[in-house]
Design a protein around this motif. Sequence first.
Motif, PDB file in Angstrom:
ATOM      1  N   LEU A 133       0.819  -1.199   0.000  1.00  0.00           N
ATOM      2  CA  LEU A 133       0.000   0.000   0.000  1.00  0.00           C
ATOM      3  C   LEU A 133       0.863   1.264   0.000  1.00  0.00           C
ATOM      4  O   LEU A 133       0.612   2.199  -0.773  1.00  0.00           O
ATOM      5  CB  LEU A 133      -0.923   0.001   1.216  1.00  0.00           C
ATOM      6  N   CYS A 134       1.873   1.289   0.858  1.00  0.00           N
ATOM      7  CA  CYS A 134       2.744   2.463   0.926  1.00  0.00           C
ATOM      8  C   CYS A 134       3.526   2.649  -0.368  1.00  0.00           C
ATOM      9  O   CYS A 134       3.745   3.787  -0.808  1.00  0.00           O
ATOM     10  CB  CYS A 134       3.704   2.334   2.106  1.00  0.00           C
ATOM     11  N   ARG A 135       3.940   1.550  -0.991  1.00  0.00           N
ATOM     12  CA  ARG A 135       4.681   1.672  -2.251  1.00  0.00           C
ATOM     13  C   ARG A 135       3.774   2.171  -3.361  1.00  0.00           C
ATOM     14  O   ARG A 135       4.196   2.974  -4.202  1.00  0.00           O
ATOM     15  CB  ARG A 135       5.308   0.322  -2.617  1.00  0.00           C
ATOM     16  N   TRP A 136       2.535   1.711  -3.382  1.00  0.00           N
ATOM     17  CA  TRP A 136       1.588   2.180  -4.401  1.00  0.00           C
ATOM     18  C   TRP A 136       1.288   3.675  -4.233  1.00  0.00           C
ATOM     19  O   TRP A 136       1.263   4.423  -5.217  1.00  0.00           O
ATOM     20  CB  TRP A 136       0.282   1.389  -4.304  1.00  0.00           C
ATOM     21  N   LEU A 137       1.059   4.088  -2.998  1.00  0.00           N
ATOM     22  CA  LEU A 137       0.667   5.471  -2.726  1.00  0.00           C
ATOM     23  C   LEU A 137       1.851   6.403  -2.490  1.00  0.00           C
ATOM     24  O   LEU A 137       1.664   7.597  -2.239  1.00  0.00           O
ATOM     25  CB  LEU A 137      -0.259   5.518  -1.500  1.00  0.00           C
ATOM     26  N   LEU A 138       3.079   5.837  -2.551  1.00  0.00           N
ATOM     27  CA  LEU A 138       4.296   6.632  -2.335  1.00  0.00           C
ATOM     28  C   LEU A 138       4.323   7.283  -0.953  1.00  0.00           C
ATOM     29  O   LEU A 138       4.800   8.416  -0.781  1.00  0.00           O
ATOM     30  CB  LEU A 138       4.454   7.705  -3.416  1.00  0.00           C
ATOM     31  N   LEU A 139       3.808   6.558   0.044  1.00  0.00           N
ATOM     32  CA  LEU A 139       3.800   7.077   1.405  1.00  0.00           C
ATOM     33  C   LEU A 139       5.153   6.851   2.054  1.00  0.00           C
ATOM     34  O   LEU A 139       5.772   5.799   1.877  1.00  0.00           O
ATOM     35  CB  LEU A 139       2.713   6.384   2.233  1.00  0.00           C
ATOM     36  N   ARG A 140       5.620   7.827   2.806  1.00  0.00           N
ATOM     37  CA  ARG A 140       6.886   7.667   3.520  1.00  0.00           C
ATOM     38  C   ARG A 140       6.818   8.451   4.823  1.00  0.00           C
ATOM     39  O   ARG A 140       6.043   9.404   4.956  1.00  0.00           O
ATOM     40  CB  ARG A 140       8.072   8.122   2.692  1.00  0.00           C
ATOM     41  N   ASP A 141       7.648   8.034   5.765  1.00  0.00           N
ATOM     42  CA  ASP A 141       7.703   8.670   7.072  1.00  0.00           C
ATOM     43  C   ASP A 141       8.917   9.584   7.121  1.00  0.00           C
ATOM     44  O   ASP A 141      10.051   9.122   7.157  1.00  0.00           O
ATOM     45  CB  ASP A 141       7.779   7.601   8.167  1.00  0.00           C
ATOM     46  N   CYS A 142       8.675  10.884   7.133  1.00  0.00           N
ATOM     47  CA  CYS A 142       9.773  11.861   7.183  1.00  0.00           C
ATOM     48  C   CYS A 142      10.176  12.191   8.613  1.00  0.00           C
ATOM     49  O   CYS A 142      11.100  13.002   8.808  1.00  0.00           O
ATOM     50  CB  CYS A 142       9.364  13.144   6.457  1.00  0.00           C
ATOM     51  N   GLY A 143       9.503  11.606   9.595  1.00  0.00           N
ATOM     52  CA  GLY A 143       9.805  11.917  10.986  1.00  0.00           C
ATOM     53  C   GLY A 143      11.241  11.649  11.396  1.00  0.00           C
ATOM     54  O   GLY A 143      11.892  12.510  11.989  1.00  0.00           O
ATOM     55  N   PRO A 144      11.799  10.457  11.089  1.00  0.00           N
ATOM     56  CA  PRO A 144      13.168  10.168  11.526  1.00  0.00           C
ATOM     57  C   PRO A 144      14.248  10.929  10.754  1.00  0.00           C
ATOM     58  O   PRO A 144      15.410  10.924  11.155  1.00  0.00           O
ATOM     59  CB  PRO A 144      13.304   8.657  11.256  1.00  0.00           C
TER      60      PRO A 144
END
Length: 241
Positions: A209-220
């Motif tokens: 799902l994250c790869r399809w939607l290009l979701l990433r966590d910029c927090g770290p």
Amino acid sequence: SFCYVIFFLGEASQQSTIMEAERSVLSLLLVEYESGDKFGKLLAYVTLLPLFAGFAFIPVAAITRDIQTILFAIGLIGNEVLNYVLKHVIQEPRPMRSGMTLVKYGMPSSHAQFTGFFCTFVLLLLLFRVRISKSQPAPWFSRFVYAMMGTVSTVLGLAVCYSRVYLHYHTSKQVWIGAGIGCLVAVVYFLTLRLIVDPLLPRFEQTTLCRWLLLRDCGPVSDATFVQYQAVQATKLKKGQ
């Protein structure tokens, strides 16, 4: 003349039905202030800021695809759901205004609870999540921008709370209790994200799902804004070559 009388009676009956029917108001953008009160007119615009801020999250989340931004939006929605539940459990009416009582309940104020959550969460992000890289060309400017963000959001939040009392939509008690609940929910939600949710995000980022939607966590990422700037500049240089 007979037809005219029939038409007149029918029109009068229709007007009477309209006058007797109970009318409901879609109060999403309906804000009232006293005619001629310029300060009240300004506060009428100020009191709409939570609505604009909520809608702003939709394009921001769609553009950045940042999981932390999406979690922020989820927290705002959950805070509004809690406010709805509390209002219908407490069932305290709004203050009297021009001889009429507003239909919806007023305890706690949803505007105040929204701004309390929003401002507190922004301050917590600026204090504990935002990191400024020393390799920036002007790190002092970034510190100034973040300080202004925290200051402006706090001032506008207080202005929204004041507008609800000034425009007679809530009592002072309803506003400050709402703001206090929003602040408390923001602290609890922030700690929940840091202690429970954040450790799970690296594995979540690897899902389909994250790869399809290009979701990433910029927090770290240390100083994500500067890192993104460097990535854009590097891409431009490669295209130029």
